[in-house]
Scaffold this motif. Structure first.
Motif, PDB file in Angstrom:
ATOM      1  N   GLU A  99       0.816  -1.211   0.000  1.00 49.42           N
ATOM      2  CA  GLU A  99       0.000   0.000   0.000  1.00 49.42           C
ATOM      3  C   GLU A  99       0.853   1.265   0.000  1.00 49.42           C
ATOM      4  N   THR A 100       1.977   1.229   0.687  1.00 49.70           N
ATOM      5  CA  THR A 100       2.867   2.393   0.705  1.00 49.70           C
ATOM      6  C   THR A 100       3.553   2.591  -0.642  1.00 49.70           C
ATOM      7  N   THR A 101       3.726   1.546  -1.397  1.00 50.28           N
ATOM      8  CA  THR A 101       4.362   1.632  -2.708  1.00 50.28           C
ATOM      9  C   THR A 101       3.399   2.180  -3.753  1.00 50.28           C
ATOM     10  N   VAL A 102       2.095   1.948  -3.546  1.00 48.20           N
ATOM     11  CA  VAL A 102       1.097   2.407  -4.509  1.00 48.20           C
ATOM     12  C   VAL A 102       1.173   3.919  -4.686  1.00 48.20           C
ATOM     13  N   THR A 103       1.383   4.647  -3.595  1.00 43.06           N
ATOM     14  CA  THR A 103       1.464   6.109  -3.669  1.00 43.06           C
ATOM     15  C   THR A 103       2.601   6.542  -4.587  1.00 43.06           C
ATOM     16  N   GLY A 104       3.769   5.948  -4.413  1.00 43.09           N
ATOM     17  CA  GLY A 104       4.901   6.270  -5.276  1.00 43.09           C
ATOM     18  C   GLY A 104       4.661   5.861  -6.716  1.00 43.09           C
ATOM     19  N   PHE A 105       4.038   4.700  -6.917  1.00 42.81           N
ATOM     20  CA  PHE A 105       3.739   4.228  -8.265  1.00 42.81           C
ATOM     21  C   PHE A 105       2.787   5.186  -8.975  1.00 42.81           C
ATOM     22  N   LEU A 106       1.723   5.605  -8.284  1.00 41.44           N
ATOM     23  CA  LEU A 106       0.764   6.530  -8.892  1.00 41.44           C
ATOM     24  C   LEU A 106       1.401   7.888  -9.161  1.00 41.44           C
ATOM     25  N   SER A 107       2.297   8.326  -8.285  1.00 38.24           N
ATOM     26  CA  SER A 107       3.014   9.584  -8.524  1.00 38.24           C
ATOM     27  C   SER A 107       3.887   9.476  -9.763  1.00 38.24           C
ATOM     28  N   TRP A 108       4.592   8.366  -9.904  1.00 33.69           N
ATOM     29  CA  TRP A 108       5.422   8.145 -11.085  1.00 33.69           C
ATOM     30  C   TRP A 108       4.551   8.138 -12.341  1.00 33.69           C
ATOM     31  N   LEU A 109       3.389   7.496 -12.256  1.00 33.08           N
ATOM     32  CA  LEU A 109       2.499   7.381 -13.401  1.00 33.08           C
ATOM     33  C   LEU A 109       1.970   8.746 -13.831  1.00 33.08           C
ATOM     34  N   GLU A 110       1.611   9.582 -12.864  1.00 29.03           N
ATOM     35  CA  GLU A 110       1.039  10.894 -13.175  1.00 29.03           C
ATOM     36  C   GLU A 110       2.100  11.936 -13.512  1.00 29.03           C
ATOM     37  N   ALA A 111       3.328  11.725 -13.094  1.00 28.23           N
ATOM     38  CA  ALA A 111       4.375  12.724 -13.284  1.00 28.23           C
ATOM     39  C   ALA A 111       5.060  12.614 -14.637  1.00 28.23           C
ATOM     40  N   GLY A 112       4.522  11.823 -15.519  1.00 32.69           N
ATOM     41  CA  GLY A 112       5.142  11.655 -16.822  1.00 32.69           C
ATOM     42  C   GLY A 112       5.096  12.925 -17.639  1.00 32.69           C
ATOM     43  N   PRO A 113       5.936  13.014 -18.644  1.00 29.36           N
ATOM     44  CA  PRO A 113       5.928  14.190 -19.501  1.00 29.36           C
ATOM     45  C   PRO A 113       4.610  14.280 -20.259  1.00 29.36           C
ATOM     46  N   PRO A 114       4.281  15.450 -20.772  1.00 32.20           N
ATOM     47  CA  PRO A 114       3.043  15.582 -21.535  1.00 32.20           C
ATOM     48  C   PRO A 114       3.035  14.619 -22.714  1.00 32.20           C
ATOM     49  N   ARG A 115       1.854  14.199 -23.075  1.00 34.78           N
ATOM     50  CA  ARG A 115       1.706  13.272 -24.203  1.00 34.78           C
ATOM     51  C   ARG A 115       2.187  13.938 -25.486  1.00 34.78           C
ATOM     52  N   GLY A 116       2.631  13.102 -26.408  1.00 35.72           N
ATOM     53  CA  GLY A 116       3.108  13.622 -27.682  1.00 35.72           C
ATOM     54  C   GLY A 116       1.966  14.172 -28.520  1.00 35.72           C
ATOM     55  N   PRO A 117       2.273  14.966 -29.525  1.00 36.33           N
ATOM     56  CA  PRO A 117       1.216  15.506 -30.369  1.00 36.33           C
ATOM     57  C   PRO A 117       0.474  14.395 -31.075  1.00 36.33           C
ATOM     58  N   GLY A 118      -0.843  14.519 -31.093  1.00 33.13           N
ATOM     59  CA  GLY A 118      -1.675  13.527 -31.763  1.00 33.13           C
ATOM     60  C   GLY A 118      -2.101  12.379 -30.874  1.00 33.13           C
ATOM     61  N   SER A 119      -1.554  12.266 -29.653  1.00 31.96           N
ATOM     62  CA  SER A 119      -1.927  11.140 -28.802  1.00 31.96           C
ATOM     63  C   SER A 119      -3.254  11.373 -28.112  1.00 31.96           C
ATOM     64  N   VAL A 120      -3.593  12.642 -27.864  1.00 29.64           N
ATOM     65  CA  VAL A 120      -4.868  12.974 -27.238  1.00 29.64           C
ATOM     66  C   VAL A 120      -5.553  13.992 -28.120  1.00 29.64           C
ATOM     67  N   SER A 121      -6.782  13.706 -28.505  1.00 29.97           N
ATOM     68  CA  SER A 121      -7.463  14.665 -29.357  1.00 29.97           C
ATOM     69  C   SER A 121      -7.962  15.822 -28.504  1.00 29.97           C
ATOM     70  N   GLY A 122      -7.519  16.993 -28.803  1.00 31.75           N
ATOM     71  CA  GLY A 122      -7.921  18.178 -28.061  1.00 31.75           C
ATOM     72  C   GLY A 122      -8.594  19.171 -28.980  1.00 31.75           C
ATOM     73  N   ARG A 123      -8.869  20.346 -28.456  1.00 41.51           N
ATOM     74  CA  ARG A 123      -9.479  21.390 -29.274  1.00 41.51           C
ATOM     75  C   ARG A 123      -8.431  21.970 -30.210  1.00 41.51           C
ATOM     76  N   PRO A 124      -8.842  22.388 -31.379  1.00 43.00           N
ATOM     77  CA  PRO A 124      -7.884  23.016 -32.281  1.00 43.00           C
ATOM     78  C   PRO A 124      -7.408  24.339 -31.699  1.00 43.00           C
ATOM     79  N   ALA A 125      -6.162  24.677 -31.945  1.00 45.17           N
ATOM     80  CA  ALA A 125      -5.579  25.888 -31.384  1.00 45.17           C
ATOM     81  C   ALA A 125      -6.051  27.143 -32.103  1.00 45.17           C
ATOM     82  N   PHE A 126      -6.276  27.064 -33.398  1.00 39.69           N
ATOM     83  CA  PHE A 126      -6.614  28.251 -34.175  1.00 39.69           C
ATOM     84  C   PHE A 126      -7.928  28.035 -34.924  1.00 39.69           C
TER      85      PHE A 126
END
Length: 155
Positions: free
Chosen positions: A121-148
């Motif tokens: 249970e104590t390791t889960v906190t670190g694992f979830l932090s590692w999972l969420e602390a990743g760099p932003p997704r690359g372009p095209g991996s998440v469909s978002g709103r158009p910028a212009f």
């Protein structure tokens, strides 16, 4: 006399094998960033199929090495960019006999498949932090709103 020689060779071979397994585990832990985990390898029998091992964080990957193996390569490699935690639960049924009581089971999605990982249970906190602390997704991996303005209609 011949039987004693064969028995002695078997004992020495067994000791060498045990030394190799523990030396490999020590080398994996030497690099740092390791945690004790269990990964469910088989789901044929409910509550069974857990494999103990070491999880090693290397960049954007969690590499799972089986505890009692001589393999240099990891059994599974989980990429942080495609890994999502879908459910968190406590061990139930036969699982309570195979893992310590303070462990938690995470049901994860890896894009194409589902996977269950158990850890303290104590390791889960670190694992979830590692999972969420990743760099932003690359372009095209998440469909978002158009910028212009709105997207042009293809056709």
């Amino acid at each position: 006399m011949r039987i004693l020689e064969i028995a002695g060779i078997c004992v020495v071979a067994l000791l060498a094998l045990l030394f190799a397994v523990f030396f490999r585990r020590r080398l994996l832990r030497l690099g740092g960033g390791t945690i004790r985990v269990q990964v469910r390898i088989s789901t044929m029998v409910p509550g069974r199929g857990w494999s103990p091992g070491l999880g090693q964080f290397v960049g954007d990957e969690l590499r799972f090495h089986r505890m009692f193996s001589l393999a240099i390569r990891p059994k599974r490699v989980l990429d942080r960019r495609t890994l999502t935690v879908r459910e968190r639960r406590l061990p139930s049924g036969p699982e309570r006999l195979t893992m310590p009581g303070h462990w938690v089971i995470l049901r994860c999605g890896t894009g194409l498949a589902e996977l269950e990982i158990a850890m303290a249970e104590t390791t889960v906190t670190g694992f979830l932090s590692w999972l969420e602390a990743g760099p932003p997704r690359g372009p095209g991996s998440v469909s978002g709103r158009p910028a212009f303005g709105p997207r042009p209609i293809e056709g």
